[in-house]
Write a protein that holds these residues in place. Structure first.
Motif, PDB file in Angstrom:
ATOM      1  N   ARG A 178      28.818   5.028 -49.550  1.00  0.00           N
ATOM      2  CA  ARG A 178      28.136   6.222 -49.903  1.00  0.00           C
ATOM      3  C   ARG A 178      28.062   6.870 -48.636  1.00  0.00           C
ATOM      4  O   ARG A 178      26.331   7.125 -49.077  1.00  0.00           O
ATOM      5  CB  ARG A 178      27.839   6.292 -51.221  1.00  0.00           C
ATOM      6  CG  ARG A 178      28.472   6.076 -52.225  1.00  0.00           C
ATOM      7  CD  ARG A 178      27.678   5.802 -53.549  1.00  0.00           C
ATOM      8  NE  ARG A 178      28.437   5.509 -54.614  1.00  0.00           N
ATOM      9  CZ  ARG A 178      29.167   4.923 -55.168  1.00  0.00           C
ATOM     10  NH1 ARG A 178      29.070   3.725 -54.373  1.00  0.00           N
ATOM     11  NH2 ARG A 178      29.996   4.332 -55.780  1.00  0.00           N
ATOM     12  N   PRO A 179      28.533   7.084 -47.621  1.00  0.00           N
ATOM     13  CA  PRO A 179      27.763   7.712 -46.539  1.00  0.00           C
ATOM     14  C   PRO A 179      26.818  10.151 -46.767  1.00  0.00           C
ATOM     15  O   PRO A 179      25.566   9.090 -46.435  1.00  0.00           O
ATOM     16  CB  PRO A 179      28.919   8.426 -45.625  1.00  0.00           C
ATOM     17  CG  PRO A 179      29.971   8.502 -46.154  1.00  0.00           C
ATOM     18  CD  PRO A 179      30.224   6.980 -47.418  1.00  0.00           C
ATOM     19  N   HIS A 180      27.930  10.255 -47.871  1.00  0.00           N
ATOM     20  CA  HIS A 180      26.386  11.366 -48.485  1.00  0.00           C
ATOM     21  C   HIS A 180      24.999  10.576 -48.937  1.00  0.00           C
ATOM     22  O   HIS A 180      24.379  11.726 -48.989  1.00  0.00           O
ATOM     23  CB  HIS A 180      27.349  11.310 -49.107  1.00  0.00           C
ATOM     24  CG  HIS A 180      27.076  11.274 -50.193  1.00  0.00           C
ATOM     25  ND1 HIS A 180      28.254  10.313 -51.198  1.00  0.00           N
ATOM     26  CD2 HIS A 180      26.725  10.772 -52.351  1.00  0.00           C
ATOM     27  CE1 HIS A 180      28.369   9.601 -52.022  1.00  0.00           C
ATOM     28  NE2 HIS A 180      27.612  10.495 -52.654  1.00  0.00           N
ATOM     29  N   LEU A 181      25.060   9.395 -49.519  1.00  0.00           N
ATOM     30  CA  LEU A 181      23.427   8.975 -49.581  1.00  0.00           C
ATOM     31  C   LEU A 181      22.967   8.515 -48.376  1.00  0.00           C
ATOM     32  O   LEU A 181      20.970   9.250 -48.363  1.00  0.00           O
ATOM     33  CB  LEU A 181      24.051   8.186 -50.488  1.00  0.00           C
ATOM     34  CG  LEU A 181      24.281   8.294 -52.149  1.00  0.00           C
ATOM     35  CD1 LEU A 181      24.491   6.197 -52.198  1.00  0.00           C
ATOM     36  CD2 LEU A 181      23.122   8.656 -52.479  1.00  0.00           C
ATOM     37  N   ILE A 182      23.629   7.774 -47.723  1.00  0.00           N
ATOM     38  CA  ILE A 182      22.675   7.862 -46.128  1.00  0.00           C
ATOM     39  C   ILE A 182      22.310   9.145 -45.963  1.00  0.00           C
ATOM     40  O   ILE A 182      21.314   9.302 -45.151  1.00  0.00           O
ATOM     41  CB  ILE A 182      23.638   6.591 -45.372  1.00  0.00           C
ATOM     42  CG1 ILE A 182      23.941   5.841 -46.152  1.00  0.00           C
ATOM     43  CG2 ILE A 182      22.944   6.513 -43.998  1.00  0.00           C
ATOM     44  CD1 ILE A 182      24.752   4.294 -45.107  1.00  0.00           C
TER      45      ILE A 182
END
Length: 199
Positions: free
Chosen positions: A182-186
């Motif tokens: 989940r790159p959006h969380l990173i």
């Protein structure tokens, strides 16, 4: 800027934030749903010498998907067993990151004792063709997006009453793997620091 390093030397590199965290059998405090006027109580085993240790890297580069890499260690309290990460473990994590990211790294981390040990400093000096290191101020968790990752992990295990250390380790690892996809969380963890990527 690190002495001897120009802006050109770090342009095009991955910006990598490192931090470490741990979790014992006593779960972090969390909120949950319950009947009005009846506070939910979860009984857990807080005793035991076991601990799960994590070292993580939040990795950012303009035009690339954000990444999160981690190393994991379970300490069971056995005689002669290492309790946490050594400078060699941090070195190996950085080498793995360099290989997986496929490019130079600008590393931002704190003043943990293992980061400052002479052998670690020698490794950094020997790797200066691909590794540039910046030290965070003495206590600045608000500037490190990896702290946000740990917050997400601890939120997912907040209501877990683990029966044993293996169950806790599986839950922590599952949470870390979910965040990796989940790159959006990173990205959100970087945004929460107020820092911006200037590509």
């Amino acid at each position: 800027m690190v002495a001897g390093k120009s802006t050109a030397a770090v342009r095009g590199a991955w910006l990598v934030f490192e931090d470490e965290a741990g979790q014992s059998m006593r779960p972090p405090r969390a909120r949950t749903w319950g009947r009005v006027g009846c506070t939910p109580v979860v009984r857990v085993r807080g005793r035991g010498a076991g601990r799960v240790s994590m070292a993580g890297l939040s990795c950012y580069k303009p035009g690339q998907r954000s990444r999160m890499l981690y190393s994991f260690h379970v300490y069971r309290g056995r005689k002669g067993e290492k309790k946490g990460f050594t400078w060699q473990d941090y070195r190996d994590l950085l080498i793995r990151a360099h290989i997986q990211l496929g490019g130079p790294i600008v590393l931002v981390w704190d003043n943990l004792r293992a980061h400052l040990m002479p052998p670690m400093q020698e490794f950094i000096e020997a790797s200066k063709d691909w590794l540039t290191v910046f030290q965070l101020p003495s206590y600045a968790p608000d500037l490190n997006p990896q702290e946000g990752i740990w917050s997400l992990v601890k939120r997912t295990i907040g209501n877990l009453a683990a029966a044993n250390l293996d169950q806790l380790a599986r839950a922590v690892k599952r949470s870390l793997k979910q965040i990796q996809y989940r790159p959006h969380l990173i990205d959100a963890c970087l945004a929460a620091t107020g820092l911006i990527m200037d590509g």
